[in-house]
Design a protein around this motif. Structure first.
Motif, PDB file in Angstrom:
ATOM      1  N   SER A  58      -0.454   0.595  20.950  1.00 21.11           N
ATOM      2  CA  SER A  58       1.048   0.841  21.269  1.00 21.11           C
ATOM      3  C   SER A  58       1.575  -0.614  21.080  1.00 21.11           C
ATOM      4  CB  SER A  58       0.257   0.794  23.566  1.00 21.11           C
ATOM      5  OG  SER A  58       1.532   0.161  24.032  1.00 21.11           O
ATOM      6  N   ALA A  59       0.693  -1.693  21.160  1.00 26.48           N
ATOM      7  CA  ALA A  59       1.854  -2.611  20.510  1.00 26.48           C
ATOM      8  C   ALA A  59       2.574  -2.586  19.494  1.00 26.48           C
ATOM      9  CB  ALA A  59       1.073  -4.062  20.970  1.00 26.48           C
ATOM     10  N   GLN A 103       6.058  -1.902  17.960  1.00 25.53           N
ATOM     11  CA  GLN A 103       6.980  -2.688  17.548  1.00 25.53           C
ATOM     12  C   GLN A 103       7.259  -2.342  15.905  1.00 25.53           C
ATOM     13  OE1 GLN A 103       7.071  -6.173  17.366  1.00 25.53           O
ATOM     14  NE2 GLN A 103       6.153  -6.307  19.269  1.00 25.53           N
ATOM     15  N   LEU A 104       6.990  -1.148  15.660  1.00 30.13           N
ATOM     16  CA  LEU A 104       7.127  -0.225  14.722  1.00 30.13           C
ATOM     17  C   LEU A 104       8.839   0.258  16.047  1.00 30.13           C
ATOM     18  CD1 LEU A 104       4.321   2.143  13.902  1.00 30.13           C
ATOM     19  CD2 LEU A 104       5.027  -0.006  12.262  1.00 30.13           C
ATOM     20  N   ARG A 105       8.879   0.426  16.545  1.00 33.52           N
ATOM     21  CA  ARG A 105      10.266   1.016  16.705  1.00 33.52           C
ATOM     22  C   ARG A 105      12.027  -0.140  16.701  1.00 33.52           C
ATOM     23  NH1 ARG A 105      13.151   2.681  22.711  1.00 33.52           N
ATOM     24  NH2 ARG A 105      10.818   0.852  24.071  1.00 33.52           N
ATOM     25  N   VAL A 106      10.986  -1.392  16.634  1.00 37.06           N
ATOM     26  CA  VAL A 106      12.076  -3.000  16.448  1.00 37.06           C
ATOM     27  C   VAL A 106      12.479  -2.658  14.749  1.00 37.06           C
ATOM     28  CG1 VAL A 106      12.240  -5.334  15.954  1.00 37.06           C
ATOM     29  CG2 VAL A 106      11.263  -3.883  18.058  1.00 37.06           C
ATOM     30  N   LEU A 107      11.002  -2.573  14.052  1.00 38.96           N
ATOM     31  CA  LEU A 107      11.358  -2.281  12.396  1.00 38.96           C
ATOM     32  C   LEU A 107      12.257  -0.408  12.516  1.00 38.96           C
ATOM     33  CD1 LEU A 107       7.827  -3.232  11.142  1.00 38.96           C
ATOM     34  CD2 LEU A 107       9.602  -4.828  11.154  1.00 38.96           C
ATOM     35  N   ARG A 108      11.977  -0.101  13.033  1.00 39.43           N
ATOM     36  CA  ARG A 108      12.816   1.534  12.829  1.00 39.43           C
ATOM     37  C   ARG A 108      14.196   0.894  13.011  1.00 39.43           C
ATOM     38  NH1 ARG A 108      11.256   5.036  16.271  1.00 39.43           N
ATOM     39  NH2 ARG A 108       9.335   3.986  16.932  1.00 39.43           N
ATOM     40  N   ASP A 109      14.256   0.286  14.002  1.00 40.54           N
ATOM     41  CA  ASP A 109      16.086   0.411  14.634  1.00 40.54           C
ATOM     42  C   ASP A 109      16.704  -0.662  13.991  1.00 40.54           C
ATOM     43  OD1 ASP A 109      15.196   2.006  16.276  1.00 40.54           O
ATOM     44  OD2 ASP A 109      15.225   0.273  18.171  1.00 40.54           O
ATOM     45  N   ALA A 110      16.206  -1.910  12.981  1.00 38.71           N
ATOM     46  CA  ALA A 110      16.430  -3.037  12.155  1.00 38.71           C
ATOM     47  C   ALA A 110      16.523  -1.981  10.790  1.00 38.71           C
ATOM     48  CB  ALA A 110      15.304  -3.969  12.000  1.00 38.71           C
ATOM     49  N   ASN A 149       0.582  -1.591  -0.153  1.00 39.34           N
ATOM     50  CA  ASN A 149       0.274  -0.108  -0.104  1.00 39.34           C
ATOM     51  C   ASN A 149       0.796   1.332   0.123  1.00 39.34           C
ATOM     52  OD1 ASN A 149      -2.658  -1.450   0.121  1.00 39.34           O
ATOM     53  ND2 ASN A 149      -2.039  -1.620   2.227  1.00 39.34           N
ATOM     54  N   GLY A 150       2.147   1.160   0.105  1.00 45.81           N
ATOM     55  CA  GLY A 150       2.737   2.357  -0.073  1.00 45.81           C
ATOM     56  C   GLY A 150       3.023   2.878   1.657  1.00 45.81           C
ATOM     57  N   ALA A 151       3.200   3.839   2.192  1.00 45.64           N
ATOM     58  CA  ALA A 151       3.168   4.415   3.174  1.00 45.64           C
ATOM     59  C   ALA A 151       1.650   4.607   3.640  1.00 45.64           C
ATOM     60  CB  ALA A 151       4.005   5.870   3.024  1.00 45.64           C
ATOM     61  N   LEU A 152       1.540   4.195   5.034  1.00 39.05           N
ATOM     62  CA  LEU A 152       0.741   4.102   6.262  1.00 39.05           C
ATOM     63  C   LEU A 152       0.668   4.626   7.553  1.00 39.05           C
ATOM     64  CD1 LEU A 152      -0.572   0.743   4.883  1.00 39.05           C
ATOM     65  CD2 LEU A 152      -1.928   2.739   4.227  1.00 39.05           C
ATOM     66  N   SER A 153      -0.325   5.176   8.172  1.00 40.58           N
ATOM     67  CA  SER A 153       0.173   5.409   9.235  1.00 40.58           C
ATOM     68  C   SER A 153      -0.087   4.620  10.529  1.00 40.58           C
ATOM     69  CB  SER A 153      -1.439   6.719   9.157  1.00 40.58           C
ATOM     70  OG  SER A 153      -2.482   6.342   9.509  1.00 40.58           O
ATOM     71  N   VAL A 154       0.197   4.911  11.288  1.00 40.67           N
ATOM     72  CA  VAL A 154       0.200   3.580  12.811  1.00 40.67           C
ATOM     73  C   VAL A 154      -1.838   3.469  12.287  1.00 40.67           C
ATOM     74  CG1 VAL A 154       0.402   4.018  15.087  1.00 40.67           C
ATOM     75  CG2 VAL A 154       1.817   5.079  13.663  1.00 40.67           C
ATOM     76  N   SER A 155      -2.383   4.318  12.442  1.00 43.88           N
ATOM     77  CA  SER A 155      -3.654   3.898  12.917  1.00 43.88           C
ATOM     78  C   SER A 155      -4.408   2.745  11.736  1.00 43.88           C
ATOM     79  CB  SER A 155      -4.291   5.029  13.153  1.00 43.88           C
ATOM     80  OG  SER A 155      -4.234   5.485  12.641  1.00 43.88           O
ATOM     81  N   ALA A 156      -3.590   3.350  10.659  1.00 47.25           N
ATOM     82  CA  ALA A 156      -4.172   2.883   8.850  1.00 47.25           C
ATOM     83  C   ALA A 156      -3.238   0.857   9.609  1.00 47.25           C
ATOM     84  CB  ALA A 156      -3.848   2.591   8.587  1.00 47.25           C
ATOM     85  N   LEU A 157      -2.734   0.947  10.388  1.00 44.29           N
ATOM     86  CA  LEU A 157      -1.276  -0.185  10.162  1.00 44.29           C
ATOM     87  C   LEU A 157      -1.676  -1.179  11.570  1.00 44.29           C
ATOM     88  CD1 LEU A 157       2.357   0.772   9.963  1.00 44.29           C
ATOM     89  CD2 LEU A 157       1.159  -0.553   8.527  1.00 44.29           C
ATOM     90  N   CYS A 158      -2.562   0.022  12.198  1.00 45.17           N
ATOM     91  CA  CYS A 158      -3.097  -0.912  13.889  1.00 45.17           C
ATOM     92  C   CYS A 158      -4.098  -1.916  12.802  1.00 45.17           C
ATOM     93  CB  CYS A 158      -3.820  -0.126  14.396  1.00 45.17           C
ATOM     94  SG  CYS A 158      -2.580   0.430  15.882  1.00 45.17           S
ATOM     95  N   ALA A 159      -5.557  -1.243  12.320  1.00 46.97           N
ATOM     96  CA  ALA A 159      -6.307  -1.816  11.282  1.00 46.97           C
ATOM     97  C   ALA A 159      -6.397  -3.358  10.635  1.00 46.97           C
ATOM     98  CB  ALA A 159      -7.007  -0.770  10.715  1.00 46.97           C
ATOM     99  N   LEU A 160      -4.927  -2.462   9.898  1.00 45.17           N
ATOM    100  CA  LEU A 160      -4.464  -3.953   8.386  1.00 45.17           C
ATOM    101  C   LEU A 160      -3.930  -5.489   9.250  1.00 45.17           C
ATOM    102  CD1 LEU A 160      -3.343  -1.974   5.238  1.00 45.17           C
ATOM    103  CD2 LEU A 160      -4.785  -3.248   5.393  1.00 45.17           C
TER     104      LEU A 160
END
Lengths: 98, 98
Positions: free
Chosen positions: A51-52, A56-63, A34-45
């Motif tokens: 919070s979770a 997890q997004l922080r893990v992905l950013r750190d990686a 889908n290209g770029a997505l907001s956090v709430s959109a990702l939560c829904a998908l």
DNA sequence: ACAACACATGAGCTTGCATTCATATGAATG
DNA sequence: CATTCATATGAATGCAAGCTCATGTGTTGT
């Protein structure tokens, strides 16, 4: 493939470890589709609570798998580069042949 | 890449998770480089004790990343298929560009 | 059949990960 | 500038991963 150093191995293992989680992998796939997505959109998908998802997004950013940019109140997440999609595509094709 | 099902995602995540461990990844790289190897040879190359190695080899077998065949007293481990090497190569190249 | 070798397995322990809950930060809006 | 919306962060908890130690299983050789 030239011989990897121990540091290469450690870094690669942590990259793969970051992808080795259904929620995080779903995030990466969703961003790839889908290209770029907001956090709430990702939560829904993906089906993670806010919070979770942030954790997890922080893990992905750190990686360095994803990157974020602010857009007003929202944060827009996108894939960091093209390798990510490639790795995931290979892993998927491995799965589908077994 | 067609849309993955939830089962595909779960299976792929556990595959990547299996690779997301320095010891296990080293095993896979060693097998890719050297072909089939015994458990004791893998212990020497990777630096895990025999018992720990056996436990991790079971994870790799369960993930269908490696396969084992008995040769006398020894067990010879080898990569299960060509996808494994491909996945690892991509992950390594991702690391080296960042 | 028994001893030695190579590997696997199970229990127990410690540590780290994933989630939740509560709260903080940061931006827009009235 | 106070409130609301969107996300991030920290602490606490439950659980699973990974290691070690002890022992089991399978194989060769004597």
């Amino acid at each position: 493939m030239t011989m990897p150093t121990e540091a290469d191995i450690a870094a690669t293992a942590s990259l793969l470890d970051a992808l080795g989680h259904p929620g995080r992998l779903s995030v990466v796939l969703a961003l790839h589709t889908n290209g770029a997505l907001s956090v709430s959109a990702l939560c829904a998908l993906v089906g993670l609570e806010q919070s979770a998802m942030s954790h997890q997004l922080r893990v992905l950013r750190d990686a360095r798998l994803v990157q974020a940019q602010r857009q007003g109140k929202q944060m827009l997440y996108s894939l960091h580069d093209h390798h990510v999609a490639h790795i995931v595509a290979d892993a998927l094709s491995h799965i589908r042949e077994n």
